[in-house]
Design an enzyme around this catalytic site. Structure first.
Site, mmCIF file in Angstrom:
data_model
loop_
_atom_site.group_PDB
_atom_site.id
_atom_site.type_symbol
_atom_site.label_atom_id
_atom_site.label_comp_id
_atom_site.label_asym_id
_atom_site.label_seq_id
_atom_site.Cartn_x
_atom_site.Cartn_y
_atom_site.Cartn_z
ATOM 1 N N CYS A 1 0.840 -1.208 0.000
ATOM 2 C CA CYS A 1 0.000 0.000 0.000
ATOM 3 C C CYS A 1 0.873 1.256 0.000
ATOM 4 C CB CYS A 1 -0.917 -0.059 1.223
ATOM 5 S SG CYS A 1 -1.669 1.507 1.704
ATOM 6 N N CYS B 1 0.206 3.893 2.652
ATOM 7 C CA CYS B 1 0.674 3.413 3.962
ATOM 8 C C CYS B 1 2.160 3.680 4.124
ATOM 9 C CB CYS B 1 0.445 1.906 4.111
ATOM 10 S SG CYS B 1 -1.284 1.410 4.067
#
Ligand code: ZN
Length: 146
Positions: free
Chosen positions: A68, A71
């Protein structure tokens, strides 16, 4: 008399009871003898989560995954907050890929997600990353500040 607070150790998750005014004095864990508070984020797992979410000093959980992008971009911000609020809050990282069952139990639908726990109960949730200043003011709403 000084108020005693319960704080899980960042290293071994043992619940320690310490005087609230000794937070800044780098208290040691009764079990592993390491410092209870660390100025960085630590990893959470299925095995430690229940204990780490307990206690009087809140736990902020960053639910993330290595694939991600947002993230990964948010990780340094989360680390900076951990440095700034070392004894006011605790900062745990939950790898949703490594711990899918726990992520499911927590009802994670998107990442990054931020979950705030106090005394084992979720008190707030934020979906998506925040810049540091917004993260700090979000935490301030819940009484977390230096
Ligand atoms: Zn310990």
């Amino acid at each position: 008399m000084t108020e005693l607070i319960v704080v899980p150790c960042a290293h071994c998750a043992t619940l320690n009871r310490i005087p609230s005014d000794k937070r800044q004095a780098q208290p040691q864990c009764g079990a592993c003898k390491q410092k209870i508070f660390i100025a960085e984020a630590f990893d959470l797992s299925q095995a430690t989560f229940a204990k780490q979410s307990k206690g009087d000093v809140p736990l902020l959980v960053d639910v993330w995954a290595s694939w991600c992008g947002p993230c990964r971009q948010f990780a340094p911000t989360f680390s900076q907050a951990a440095e700034q609020l070392t004894t006011a809050c605790r900062f745990g990282k939950l790898d949703s890929e490594a711990h899918p069952a726990l992520s499911g139990e927590l009802g994670i639908r998107s990442i990054p997600s931020l979950l705030l726990f106090r005394n084992g109960k979720e008190v707030a949730r934020q979906s998506g990353a925040l810049p540091l200043s917004q993260l700090l003011s979000w935490l301030k709403q819940y009484g977390i500040h230096n």
